[in-house]
Design a protein around this motif. Sequence first.
Motif, PDB file in Angstrom:
ATOM      1  N   LEU A 167       0.934  -1.175   0.015  1.00 48.62           N
ATOM      2  CA  LEU A 167       0.024   0.051  -0.151  1.00 48.62           C
ATOM      3  C   LEU A 167       0.922   1.184  -0.143  1.00 48.62           C
ATOM      4  O   LEU A 167       1.593   1.424   0.964  1.00 48.62           O
ATOM      5  CB  LEU A 167      -1.143   0.003   1.259  1.00 48.62           C
ATOM      6  N   VAL A 168       0.775   1.928  -1.077  1.00 48.60           N
ATOM      7  CA  VAL A 168       1.706   3.056  -1.241  1.00 48.60           C
ATOM      8  C   VAL A 168       1.011   4.610  -0.879  1.00 48.60           C
ATOM      9  O   VAL A 168      -0.254   4.438  -1.601  1.00 48.60           O
ATOM     10  CB  VAL A 168       2.401   3.142  -2.612  1.00 48.60           C
ATOM     11  N   ASN A 169       1.422   5.434  -0.380  1.00 43.65           N
ATOM     12  CA  ASN A 169       1.000   6.850  -0.153  1.00 43.65           C
ATOM     13  C   ASN A 169       1.873   7.590  -1.016  1.00 43.65           C
ATOM     14  O   ASN A 169       2.896   8.023  -0.589  1.00 43.65           O
ATOM     15  CB  ASN A 169       1.047   7.338   1.192  1.00 43.65           C
ATOM     16  N   LEU A 180      -0.148  -7.498   3.816  1.00 44.18           N
ATOM     17  CA  LEU A 180      -0.152  -6.091   3.459  1.00 44.18           C
ATOM     18  C   LEU A 180       0.788  -5.169   4.046  1.00 44.18           C
ATOM     19  O   LEU A 180       1.188  -5.412   5.359  1.00 44.18           O
ATOM     20  CB  LEU A 180      -1.833  -5.641   3.720  1.00 44.18           C
ATOM     21  N   SER A 181       1.555  -4.567   3.484  1.00 48.02           N
ATOM     22  CA  SER A 181       2.619  -4.031   3.812  1.00 48.02           C
ATOM     23  C   SER A 181       2.823  -2.572   3.169  1.00 48.02           C
ATOM     24  O   SER A 181       2.207  -2.198   2.082  1.00 48.02           O
ATOM     25  CB  SER A 181       3.908  -4.665   3.369  1.00 48.02           C
ATOM     26  N   THR A 182       3.500  -1.492   3.600  1.00 44.31           N
ATOM     27  CA  THR A 182       3.724  -0.259   3.165  1.00 44.31           C
ATOM     28  C   THR A 182       5.292  -0.165   2.990  1.00 44.31           C
ATOM     29  O   THR A 182       6.062  -0.372   4.133  1.00 44.31           O
ATOM     30  CB  THR A 182       3.321   0.961   4.205  1.00 44.31           C
ATOM     31  N   PRO A 183       5.559   0.317   2.092  1.00 43.28           N
ATOM     32  CA  PRO A 183       7.264   0.504   1.913  1.00 43.28           C
ATOM     33  C   PRO A 183       7.630   1.776   2.469  1.00 43.28           C
ATOM     34  O   PRO A 183       8.790   2.076   2.544  1.00 43.28           O
ATOM     35  CB  PRO A 183       7.158   0.781   0.119  1.00 43.28           C
ATOM     36  N   GLY A 184       6.884   2.539   2.883  1.00 43.00           N
ATOM     37  CA  GLY A 184       7.342   4.071   3.476  1.00 43.00           C
ATOM     38  C   GLY A 184       6.590   4.299   4.552  1.00 43.00           C
ATOM     39  O   GLY A 184       5.486   3.912   4.882  1.00 43.00           O
ATOM     40  N   ARG A 223     -10.913  -1.365   8.376  1.00 45.06           N
ATOM     41  CA  ARG A 223     -11.818  -2.486   8.872  1.00 45.06           C
ATOM     42  C   ARG A 223     -11.117  -3.767   8.093  1.00 45.06           C
ATOM     43  O   ARG A 223     -10.847  -3.720   6.894  1.00 45.06           O
ATOM     44  CB  ARG A 223     -13.298  -2.425   8.409  1.00 45.06           C
ATOM     45  N   LEU A 224     -10.650  -4.701   8.787  1.00 44.36           N
ATOM     46  CA  LEU A 224      -9.969  -5.853   8.314  1.00 44.36           C
ATOM     47  C   LEU A 224     -10.648  -7.082   8.689  1.00 44.36           C
ATOM     48  O   LEU A 224     -11.401  -7.375   9.773  1.00 44.36           O
ATOM     49  CB  LEU A 224      -8.605  -5.861   9.027  1.00 44.36           C
ATOM     50  N   THR A 225     -11.074  -7.833   7.626  1.00 46.81           N
ATOM     51  CA  THR A 225     -11.857  -9.021   7.840  1.00 46.81           C
ATOM     52  C   THR A 225     -11.122 -10.304   7.213  1.00 46.81           C
ATOM     53  O   THR A 225     -10.720 -10.396   6.380  1.00 46.81           O
ATOM     54  CB  THR A 225     -13.057  -8.759   7.040  1.00 46.81           C
ATOM     55  N   VAL A 226     -10.950 -11.345   8.123  1.00 40.75           N
ATOM     56  CA  VAL A 226     -10.420 -12.585   7.825  1.00 40.75           C
ATOM     57  C   VAL A 226     -11.363 -13.622   7.904  1.00 40.75           C
ATOM     58  O   VAL A 226     -11.804 -13.999   8.937  1.00 40.75           O
ATOM     59  CB  VAL A 226      -9.096 -12.611   8.668  1.00 40.75           C
ATOM     60  N   GLU A 227     -11.709 -14.160   6.890  1.00 38.10           N
ATOM     61  CA  GLU A 227     -12.664 -15.148   6.584  1.00 38.10           C
ATOM     62  C   GLU A 227     -12.193 -16.673   7.185  1.00 38.10           C
ATOM     63  O   GLU A 227     -11.076 -16.670   7.377  1.00 38.10           O
ATOM     64  CB  GLU A 227     -13.345 -15.214   5.189  1.00 38.10           C
ATOM     65  N   SER A 228     -12.927 -17.445   7.074  1.00 38.60           N
ATOM     66  CA  SER A 228     -12.701 -18.830   7.839  1.00 38.60           C
ATOM     67  C   SER A 228     -11.507 -19.550   6.759  1.00 38.60           C
ATOM     68  O   SER A 228     -11.467 -19.459   5.542  1.00 38.60           O
ATOM     69  CB  SER A 228     -13.936 -19.869   7.582  1.00 38.60           C
ATOM     70  N   GLY A 229     -10.628 -19.950   7.776  1.00 36.09           N
ATOM     71  CA  GLY A 229      -9.399 -20.765   6.981  1.00 36.09           C
ATOM     72  C   GLY A 229      -8.521 -19.560   6.399  1.00 36.09           C
ATOM     73  O   GLY A 229      -7.330 -20.094   5.765  1.00 36.09           O
ATOM     74  N   ALA A 230      -8.720 -18.636   6.553  1.00 41.33           N
ATOM     75  CA  ALA A 230      -7.670 -17.422   5.913  1.00 41.33           C
ATOM     76  C   ALA A 230      -6.709 -17.000   6.789  1.00 41.33           C
ATOM     77  O   ALA A 230      -6.833 -17.134   8.019  1.00 41.33           O
ATOM     78  CB  ALA A 230      -8.413 -16.297   5.248  1.00 41.33           C
ATOM     79  N   PHE A 231      -5.530 -16.303   6.433  1.00 43.56           N
ATOM     80  CA  PHE A 231      -4.721 -15.512   6.936  1.00 43.56           C
ATOM     81  C   PHE A 231      -4.428 -14.278   6.371  1.00 43.56           C
ATOM     82  O   PHE A 231      -4.401 -13.864   5.375  1.00 43.56           O
ATOM     83  CB  PHE A 231      -3.466 -16.423   6.904  1.00 43.56           C
ATOM     84  N   MET A 232      -4.239 -13.340   7.463  1.00 42.51           N
ATOM     85  CA  MET A 232      -3.814 -11.801   7.093  1.00 42.51           C
ATOM     86  C   MET A 232      -2.687 -11.398   7.808  1.00 42.51           C
ATOM     87  O   MET A 232      -2.710 -11.420   9.034  1.00 42.51           O
ATOM     88  CB  MET A 232      -5.040 -11.047   7.106  1.00 42.51           C
ATOM     89  N   GLU A 233      -1.583 -10.922   7.220  1.00 39.15           N
ATOM     90  CA  GLU A 233      -0.606 -10.126   8.029  1.00 39.15           C
ATOM     91  C   GLU A 233      -0.702  -8.678   7.514  1.00 39.15           C
ATOM     92  O   GLU A 233      -0.851  -8.253   6.114  1.00 39.15           O
ATOM     93  CB  GLU A 233       0.627 -10.584   7.351  1.00 39.15           C
ATOM     94  N   TRP A 234      -0.512  -7.735   8.555  1.00 40.07           N
ATOM     95  CA  TRP A 234      -0.837  -6.393   8.389  1.00 40.07           C
ATOM     96  C   TRP A 234       0.721  -5.708   9.185  1.00 40.07           C
ATOM     97  O   TRP A 234       0.859  -5.752  10.315  1.00 40.07           O
ATOM     98  CB  TRP A 234      -1.854  -5.827   8.993  1.00 40.07           C
ATOM     99  N   ILE A 235       1.667  -5.218   8.033  1.00 43.53           N
ATOM    100  CA  ILE A 235       3.079  -4.819   8.671  1.00 43.53           C
ATOM    101  C   ILE A 235       3.302  -3.694   8.117  1.00 43.53           C
ATOM    102  O   ILE A 235       4.150  -3.623   6.986  1.00 43.53           O
ATOM    103  CB  ILE A 235       3.734  -6.105   8.491  1.00 43.53           C
ATOM    104  N   PRO A 236       2.613  -2.532   8.660  1.00 45.91           N
ATOM    105  CA  PRO A 236       3.193  -1.097   7.981  1.00 45.91           C
ATOM    106  C   PRO A 236       4.584  -0.703   8.453  1.00 45.91           C
ATOM    107  O   PRO A 236       4.939  -1.092   9.453  1.00 45.91           O
ATOM    108  CB  PRO A 236       2.173  -0.192   8.618  1.00 45.91           C
ATOM    109  N   GLU A 237       4.984   0.338   7.956  1.00 45.68           N
ATOM    110  CA  GLU A 237       6.333   1.008   8.378  1.00 45.68           C
ATOM    111  C   GLU A 237       5.883   2.016   9.495  1.00 45.68           C
ATOM    112  O   GLU A 237       4.634   2.083   9.846  1.00 45.68           O
ATOM    113  CB  GLU A 237       7.034   1.831   7.182  1.00 45.68           C
ATOM    114  N   PRO A 238       6.625   2.913  10.373  1.00 40.99           N
ATOM    115  CA  PRO A 238       6.203   3.174  11.435  1.00 40.99           C
ATOM    116  C   PRO A 238       5.448   4.445  10.904  1.00 40.99           C
ATOM    117  O   PRO A 238       5.299   5.071   9.694  1.00 40.99           O
ATOM    118  CB  PRO A 238       7.469   3.924  12.021  1.00 40.99           C
ATOM    119  N   PHE A 239       4.366   4.877  11.980  1.00 36.75           N
ATOM    120  CA  PHE A 239       3.530   6.147  11.915  1.00 36.75           C
ATOM    121  C   PHE A 239       4.233   7.236  12.693  1.00 36.75           C
ATOM    122  O   PHE A 239       4.812   7.037  13.827  1.00 36.75           O
ATOM    123  CB  PHE A 239       2.269   5.823  12.607  1.00 36.75           C
ATOM    124  N   ILE A 240       4.430   8.184  11.907  1.00 34.68           N
ATOM    125  CA  ILE A 240       5.471   9.508  12.266  1.00 34.68           C
ATOM    126  C   ILE A 240       4.588  10.669  12.366  1.00 34.68           C
ATOM    127  O   ILE A 240       4.387  11.383  11.442  1.00 34.68           O
ATOM    128  CB  ILE A 240       6.544   9.609  11.525  1.00 34.68           C
TER     129      ILE A 240
END
Length: 279
Positions: free
Chosen positions: A55-57, A82-86, A104-121
Amino acid sequence: MNSAFPVTGRSIRGHLDLRSDVRGDGTPFLSRQSFRAPIHLSKAHVESGSLLVHLVNPTAGFFDGDRLDLDITAGKSTRLVLSTPGSSRVYRARSESPAVCQQRLTVESGAFMEWIPEPFIPQAGARYFQRTEIQLEENADLLFFEWIAPGRVARGEVFAYESLRWELDLIAQGKLVARERFELKPGDHSLTALREKFPAAHYVTVYVTMAADAWPAAELDALHGERTYLGHGPLFESVHIVRALCADSLAARALIGELRRLLYEASHQPMPRLGRLIA
């Protein structure tokens, strides 16, 4: 979520609507995507069995009055990272209105989600409000990171923002597992705990699902040290939390990288490479 007037002379109304599913051969893909500035998507690709999306801003960051709405779903049996490069940045407020992010993040049955952003400044004088809702269905798995920096330390902006308001609800199989409500304001007592341990503390939170007998408690305890103050524990059934204060950005980055490695190893799943500093 959509607005007929997404951009004004002073603010932006952006959104991201994203869903992943799996094809008949088991390959994950984006079955739905819609986005508007300040969000842009990289080309999604499969890495170690997971669909990796950056996800790029492309803008300078968030200003007061800006709003971003995110609705992201990992469809049944898919693996989505899901990652952010900056870093995410929010600038000095020009009014009493904060910049707002609702996700809003939804993880349905049997699914996997990783959310790993860079820092919030948050920069000096910034006002920001973030609300996150995470919905986990039966047998859904999650690895959710948050990293809040104290400000632009190199510019001398340590806890110089006006206000950061954070809300999070984590709901697993219809049960509220975790609820966070806090506001950090340099002018009151809300930053006392952060400042007491380290003068420019970085705040890291991780929510993760894992069977209790696989939880790497001893390895996590070993990460506690002079530059990292860490605690962890169970919340509900397979849901666990890790919290840490780090002395600076280098300690926070090293910790997140090591946490990610440990948690993937403990879950016996291949760890997707992110293509940035946090491997």
